[in-house]
Scaffold this motif. Structure first.
Motif, PDB file in Angstrom:
ATOM      1  N   TYR A 187       0.854  -1.181   0.000  1.00 15.06           N
ATOM      2  CA  TYR A 187       0.000   0.000   0.000  1.00 15.06           C
ATOM      3  C   TYR A 187       0.893   1.234   0.000  1.00 15.06           C
ATOM      4  O   TYR A 187       1.835   1.336   0.797  1.00 15.06           O
ATOM      5  N   LEU A 188       0.612   2.184  -0.885  1.00 13.04           N
ATOM      6  CA  LEU A 188       1.296   3.470  -0.909  1.00 13.04           C
ATOM      7  C   LEU A 188       0.263   4.573  -1.081  1.00 13.04           C
ATOM      8  O   LEU A 188      -0.644   4.454  -1.910  1.00 13.04           O
ATOM      9  N   ASP A 189       0.399   5.647  -0.316  1.00 16.99           N
ATOM     10  CA  ASP A 189      -0.428   6.823  -0.557  1.00 16.99           C
ATOM     11  C   ASP A 189      -0.224   7.302  -1.990  1.00 16.99           C
ATOM     12  O   ASP A 189       0.848   7.117  -2.587  1.00 16.99           O
ATOM     13  N   PHE A 190      -1.250   7.938  -2.533  1.00 18.48           N
ATOM     14  CA  PHE A 190      -1.242   8.321  -3.936  1.00 18.48           C
ATOM     15  C   PHE A 190      -0.104   9.274  -4.275  1.00 18.48           C
ATOM     16  O   PHE A 190       0.360   9.325  -5.422  1.00 18.48           O
ATOM     17  N   ASP A 191       0.365  10.052  -3.300  1.00 15.53           N
ATOM     18  CA  ASP A 191       1.421  11.033  -3.567  1.00 15.53           C
ATOM     19  C   ASP A 191       2.818  10.490  -3.317  1.00 15.53           C
ATOM     20  O   ASP A 191       3.777  11.256  -3.186  1.00 15.53           O
ATOM     21  N   THR A 192       2.960   9.182  -3.275  1.00 16.20           N
ATOM     22  CA  THR A 192       4.258   8.546  -3.051  1.00 16.20           C
ATOM     23  C   THR A 192       4.993   8.352  -4.372  1.00 16.20           C
ATOM     24  O   THR A 192       4.424   7.844  -5.338  1.00 16.20           O
ATOM     25  N   ILE A 193       6.246   8.745  -4.408  1.00 16.53           N
ATOM     26  CA  ILE A 193       7.100   8.528  -5.580  1.00 16.53           C
ATOM     27  C   ILE A 193       8.077   7.404  -5.248  1.00 16.53           C
ATOM     28  O   ILE A 193       8.876   7.516  -4.314  1.00 16.53           O
ATOM     29  N   PHE A 230       9.724  11.237   4.342  1.00 16.34           N
ATOM     30  CA  PHE A 230      10.775  12.235   4.510  1.00 16.34           C
ATOM     31  C   PHE A 230      10.345  13.451   5.305  1.00 16.34           C
ATOM     32  O   PHE A 230      11.164  14.207   5.764  1.00 16.34           O
ATOM     33  N   MET A 231       9.064  13.664   5.415  1.00 17.76           N
ATOM     34  CA  MET A 231       8.628  14.910   6.016  1.00 17.76           C
ATOM     35  C   MET A 231       7.282  14.728   6.679  1.00 17.76           C
ATOM     36  O   MET A 231       6.455  13.964   6.222  1.00 17.76           O
ATOM     37  N   CYS A 236      18.865   7.228   2.226  1.00 22.87           N
ATOM     38  CA  CYS A 236      18.359   5.970   2.771  1.00 22.87           C
ATOM     39  C   CYS A 236      16.912   5.683   2.369  1.00 22.87           C
ATOM     40  O   CYS A 236      16.355   4.660   2.769  1.00 22.87           O
ATOM     41  N   GLY A 237      16.324   6.574   1.609  1.00 27.67           N
ATOM     42  CA  GLY A 237      14.902   6.455   1.324  1.00 27.67           C
ATOM     43  C   GLY A 237      14.601   5.556   0.139  1.00 27.67           C
ATOM     44  O   GLY A 237      15.262   5.622  -0.898  1.00 27.67           O
ATOM     45  N   LEU A 238      13.596   4.725   0.296  1.00 25.72           N
ATOM     46  CA  LEU A 238      13.130   3.879  -0.794  1.00 25.72           C
ATOM     47  C   LEU A 238      12.058   4.571  -1.618  1.00 25.72           C
ATOM     48  O   LEU A 238      11.864   4.247  -2.786  1.00 25.72           O
ATOM     49  N   VAL A 239      11.348   5.492  -0.995  1.00 28.49           N
ATOM     50  CA  VAL A 239      10.328   6.271  -1.688  1.00 28.49           C
ATOM     51  C   VAL A 239      10.472   7.729  -1.280  1.00 28.49           C
ATOM     52  O   VAL A 239      11.142   8.049  -0.299  1.00 28.49           O
ATOM     53  N   LEU A 240       9.850   8.605  -2.045  1.00 24.92           N
ATOM     54  CA  LEU A 240       9.725  10.006  -1.674  1.00 24.92           C
ATOM     55  C   LEU A 240       8.272  10.248  -1.315  1.00 24.92           C
ATOM     56  O   LEU A 240       7.390  10.163  -2.165  1.00 24.92           O
ATOM     57  N   HIS A 241       8.025  10.518  -0.052  1.00 31.16           N
ATOM     58  CA  HIS A 241       6.651  10.660   0.428  1.00 31.16           C
ATOM     59  C   HIS A 241       6.614  11.824   1.401  1.00 31.16           C
ATOM     60  O   HIS A 241       7.104  11.734   2.522  1.00 31.16           O
ATOM     61  N   LEU A 242       6.041  12.930   0.970  1.00 29.67           N
ATOM     62  CA  LEU A 242       5.963  14.125   1.792  1.00 29.67           C
ATOM     63  C   LEU A 242       4.574  14.189   2.410  1.00 29.67           C
ATOM     64  O   LEU A 242       3.606  14.516   1.725  1.00 29.67           O
ATOM     65  N   THR A 243       4.472  13.865   3.682  1.00 26.78           N
ATOM     66  CA  THR A 243       3.161  13.783   4.318  1.00 26.78           C
ATOM     67  C   THR A 243       2.756  15.128   4.902  1.00 26.78           C
ATOM     68  O   THR A 243       3.587  15.986   5.166  1.00 26.78           O
TER      69      THR A 243
END
Length: 222
Positions: free
Chosen positions: A39-45, A153-154, A179-186
């Motif tokens: 599962y990933l939020d829609f704004d996850t890169i 990240f945030m 270290c990040g596998l995705v870019l996800h700015l919450t």
């Protein structure tokens, strides 16, 4: 649903502005529990191959990456993010989460009680953690809790100061994402920030041309 929450919808209060958030938080877990997957939020890169991630979820909050990309004890935040996670079908952590929802749900709960708080309660039960004990356990055969910088990240108040309206060169951005596998700015505040097209000014303008070139090219259309 075919889970412990069968018939749960009758308890929902649609006058509460947080109810749709609660439904989203619950349904993502129900689907993972029944079918397994990511599962990933829609704004996850997504930045890299995620197939090595199994039965894992990340901490809330923000922490700069450690040298070895592992969790430092002083970075612990006891809330657990539900924006990015991978679980196999029937995972016992997800079962415990659904049990917690059934136990704690009230029609007027805040937005985070069913998401991060519910995840924390389920993890404490599965890992037999004492919330007041500094020596937390982060892994079991069916659950791994990852540092926040792996998946998120945030969080909210970090939006403007760390990732938007900046003057960062490539080395700064790469250190944030090392270290990040995705870019996800919450956090809802991120939608108020400008994507400028200047890779020094905001992180989306830095990653956009390579990670999501089509969307970035058509940025002005949205």
């Amino acid at each position: 649903m075919g889970t412990i929450l069968e018939g749960f919808s009758s308890q929902l209060n649609y006058d509460n502005q947080n109810t749709l958030v609660h439904i989203s938080d619950i349904m993502r877990v129900v689907l993972l529990y029944k079918f397994g997957g990511f599962y990933l939020d829609f704004d996850t890169i997504v930045r890299t191959d995620l197939r090595k991630i199994k039965n894992s979820i990340g901490l809330e909050g923000y922490a700069k990456p450690t040298n070895d990309c592992k969790l430092a004890m002083d970075q612990f935040d006891d809330l657990i993010s539900n924006g990015v996670m991978q679980f196999e079908a029937g995972n016992p952590f997800l079962q415990l989460y659904l049990e917690e929802v059934k136990q704690i749900y009230r029609p007027n709960l805040g937005w985070f009680h069913i998401g991060p708080v519910g995840m924390r309660r389920a993890a404490n039960r599965l890992l037999k953690r004492d919330p007041n004990d500094a020596a937390h356990n982060y892994t079991s055969p069916t659950l791994t809790i990852l540092p926040s910088f792996v998946f998120t990240f945030m969080q909210r108040w970090k939006a403007a100061t760390n990732f938007f309206d900046t003057n960062n060169d490539a080395e700064v951005w790469e250190e944030y994402m090392r270290c990040g596998l995705v870019l996800h700015l919450t956090g809802w505040e991120s939608k108020q920030m400008d994507v400028t097209g200047d890779p020094r000014k905001d992180i989306y303008s830095y990653v956009g041309p390579t990670m999501c070139p089509l969307a970035f090219t058509h940025l002005k259309s949205f």
